[in-house]
Design an enzyme around this catalytic site. Structure first.
Site, short mmCIF file in Angstrom:
data_model
loop_
_atom_site.label_atom_id
_atom_site.label_comp_id
_atom_site.label_asym_id
_atom_site.label_seq_id
_atom_site.Cartn_x
_atom_site.Cartn_y
_atom_site.Cartn_z
N ARG A 164 11.65 14.75 0.32
CA ARG A 164 11.19 14.07 1.55
C ARG A 164 10.04 14.85 2.21
NH1 ARG A 164 13.98 11.45 -0.86
NH2 ARG A 164 15.78 10.25 -0.21
N SER A 238 17.71 6.64 6.95
CA SER A 238 18.32 7.96 7.25
C SER A 238 17.55 8.61 8.38
CB SER A 238 18.24 8.86 6.03
OG SER A 238 18.86 8.24 4.93
N GLU A 334 14.35 13.26 9.74
CA GLU A 334 13.48 12.76 8.66
C GLU A 334 12.40 11.86 9.26
OE1 GLU A 334 15.50 11.31 5.04
OE2 GLU A 334 14.13 9.60 5.13
C1 LIG Z 1 16.51 0.33 6.46
C2 LIG Z 1 15.66 1.49 5.99
C3 LIG Z 1 15.96 2.11 4.79
C4 LIG Z 1 15.18 3.19 4.33
N1 LIG Z 1 15.52 3.77 3.14
C5 LIG Z 1 14.78 4.80 2.67
C6 LIG Z 1 15.12 5.42 1.42
O1 LIG Z 1 16.05 5.02 0.73
N2 LIG Z 1 14.37 6.47 1.00
C7 LIG Z 1 13.31 6.93 1.74
O2 LIG Z 1 12.67 7.89 1.29
N3 LIG Z 1 12.96 6.36 2.92
C8 LIG Z 1 13.67 5.33 3.40
N4 LIG Z 1 13.35 4.75 4.61
C9 LIG Z 1 12.23 5.30 5.40
C10 LIG Z 1 10.87 4.56 5.24
O3 LIG Z 1 11.06 3.25 4.79
C11 LIG Z 1 9.92 5.29 4.28
O4 LIG Z 1 9.69 6.61 4.73
C12 LIG Z 1 8.58 4.55 4.15
O5 LIG Z 1 7.80 5.14 3.13
C13 LIG Z 1 7.75 4.55 5.44
O6 LIG Z 1 6.67 3.66 5.25
P1 LIG Z 1 5.89 3.01 6.45
O7 LIG Z 1 4.72 2.30 5.88
O8 LIG Z 1 6.82 2.22 7.28
O9 LIG Z 1 5.40 4.32 7.23
P2 LIG Z 1 5.24 4.53 8.80
O10 LIG Z 1 6.59 4.65 9.44
O11 LIG Z 1 4.29 3.55 9.38
O12 LIG Z 1 4.54 5.97 8.80
C14 LIG Z 1 5.27 7.14 8.43
C15 LIG Z 1 4.29 8.34 8.50
O13 LIG Z 1 3.31 8.23 7.49
C16 LIG Z 1 1.99 8.18 8.05
N5 LIG Z 1 1.21 7.23 7.25
C17 LIG Z 1 1.48 5.92 7.06
N6 LIG Z 1 0.61 5.38 6.20
C18 LIG Z 1 -0.25 6.39 5.84
C19 LIG Z 1 -1.39 6.45 4.99
N7 LIG Z 1 -1.84 5.38 4.29
N8 LIG Z 1 -2.04 7.64 4.88
C20 LIG Z 1 -1.61 8.73 5.54
N9 LIG Z 1 -0.54 8.72 6.36
C21 LIG Z 1 0.14 7.56 6.52
C22 LIG Z 1 2.19 7.73 9.48
O14 LIG Z 1 1.11 8.17 10.31
C23 LIG Z 1 3.52 8.41 9.83
O15 LIG Z 1 3.33 9.76 10.15
C24 LIG Z 1 14.09 3.66 5.10
C25 LIG Z 1 13.77 3.01 6.31
C26 LIG Z 1 14.55 1.94 6.76
C27 LIG Z 1 14.19 1.25 8.03
#
Ligand SMILES: Cc1cc2nc3c(=O)[nH]c(=O)nc-3n(C[C@H](O)[C@H](O)[C@H](O)COP(=O)(O)OP(=O)(O)OC[C@H]3O[C@@H](n4cnc5c(N)ncnc54)[C@H](O)[C@@H]3O)c2cc1C
Length: 339
Positions: A164, A238, A334
């Site tokens: 992570r 998480s 996380e």
């Molecule tokens: C129901 C649920 C289940 C989940 N299960 C998992 C799981 O099983 N495993 C897991 O690892 N995660 C899980 N997650 C967490 C999450 O889905 C992941 O971390 C996902 O990759 C976040 O993507 P996002 O586009 O929503 O990022 P955001 O929440 O929009 O951004 C997260 C971070 O990344 C940065 N960021 C976003 N895009 C970019 C880019 N293109 N370049 C540089 N920085 C960027 C943002 O500025 C921020 O700091 C879960 C979340 C939920 C709600």
């Protein structure tokens, strides 16, 4: 590039928190990124870079500019008899991309089905689930450097992936934006990871052999049965990381708590299940106001409706303090705290 002012970010974060963005710009093409970097109200005023908002907790309104990643596209850039290299734009949905690969019978991403968010954020915390991480199928990415507008290709070593974590949460935090990610996927002679979670049981109960599609379907069914849907109950998956501890510390804990779930790591540390620690500390299913740890999954903090970011964070800190008092273990969030 579309600009809006004074916009609620509630539809753009899976906690459903109604924080306001002073300005929200939707970056709809890669070319928008370079223009945005030069725009007087663009990068210079940026306070937040937003993907799908599924891994962030908005603790206040966001002044200045919030940039939303929205450019899309997928293309095969190389192919051999055994493998295919698929380049995917940062604004593509992660899960739709996984299902696109499943539809082609390309293996690599199927265990990561149904993770919310966009492709560009996936390397940031090296997303993982069911014994597989993004880094296992990662080939390279393109990173736009805010400082000089150059686009750098980065391989897995450059990205510094670990549990992570990556260079994007550390040295390169806030330094640029991931434009696209290239995956190396397998076309034949697949190898599958089915030993984690209940994948094997799910396949057996359906009378199915492991395949790209059956594993993806099984993972989706397991996740739907265990995890709250953010469209129904706001959450970010998480909330805390599973702590990786020195093995001597875990051995000492196991004397007091023989049932503690533990997972030895290649680097000699032992990961313990944060959900179990939280449950032992009495927080599973415990609701305070509009916030609580989910009744079926103690690691998932949920917004029952109308909770603010500070309310959620205050609850999370109580959970941290209880776990620290009971086990001497400091849980690390996380989720990314904003504001
Ligand atoms: C129901 C649920 C289940 C989940 N299960 C998992 C799981 O099983 N495993 C897991 O690892 N995660 C899980 N997650 C967490 C999450 O889905 C992941 O971390 C996902 O990759 C976040 O993507 P996002 O586009 O929503 O990022 P955001 O929440 O929009 O951004 C997260 C971070 O990344 C940065 N960021 C976003 N895009 C970019 C880019 N293109 N370049 C540089 N920085 C960027 C943002 O500025 C921020 O700091 C879960 C979340 C939920 C709600």
């Amino acid at each position: 590039m579309i600009w809006e002012s004074n916009v609620s970010l509630a539809p753009y974060n899976t906690f459903g928190i109604d924080a306001k963005a002073e300005r929200l710009v939707h970056l709809e093409t890669e070319a928008d990124v370079a223009h945005y970097a030069q725009h007087p109200e663009g990068l210079r005023q940026q306070r937040l870079l937003l993907g799908g908002g599924s891994n962030m907790l908005l603790c206040a309104d966001v002044p200045g500019t919030t940039a939303r990643i929205a450019w899309k596209g997928r293309k095969v850039i190389r192919e051999t008899e055994d493998h295919v290299w698929l380049e995917v734009a940062a604004g593509e949905s992660w899960h739709e991309t996984v299902r696109f690969c499943v539809g082609k019978d390309w293996s690599g991403l199927q265990n990561l089905s149904l993770i919310p968010g966009l492709v560009g954020a996936a390397p940031v915390q090296n997303i993982g689930a069911y014994g597989v991480e993004l880094s296992d199928s990662f080939d390279c990415l393109r990173f736009f450097d805010w400082e000089n507008g150059e686009i750098h290709p980065m391989d897995a070593v450059d990205c510094g992936f670990s549990y992570r974590d990556s260079v994007f949460k550390n040295r390169l935090k806030g330094q640029g934006v991931i434009l696209s990610v290239t995956f190396r996927l397998t076309k034949r002679n697949h190898t599958f990871q089915t030993t984690y979670g209940a994948i094997q049981e799910e396949l057996s109960s359906r009378g199915l052999q492991p395949s790209v599609e059956s594993i993806s379907d099984a993972v989706m069914a397991i996740r739907q049965s265990k995890l709250p849907d953010p469209k129904v109950l706001g959450n970010s998956g998480s909330f805390f990381k599973n702590p990786a501890l020195p093995s001597a510390q875990v051995s000492a804990l196991a004397q007091r708590y023989p049932e503690i779930p533990q997972y030895p790591q290649a680097n000699g540390t032992v990961k313990v299940a944060a959900g179990w620690l939280i449950e032992q500390a009495g927080w599973k299913g415990k609701r305070v106001g509009n916030v609580g740890m989910h009744a079926r999954q103690a690691l998932v903090l949920v917004n029952y409706g109308g909770a603010s970011g500070p309310e959620i964070w205050a609850y999370a800190q109580h959970v941290q303090a209880s776990v620290s008092e009971l086990f001497g273990i400091d849980l690390e969030a996380e989720v990314n705290l904003i504001g």
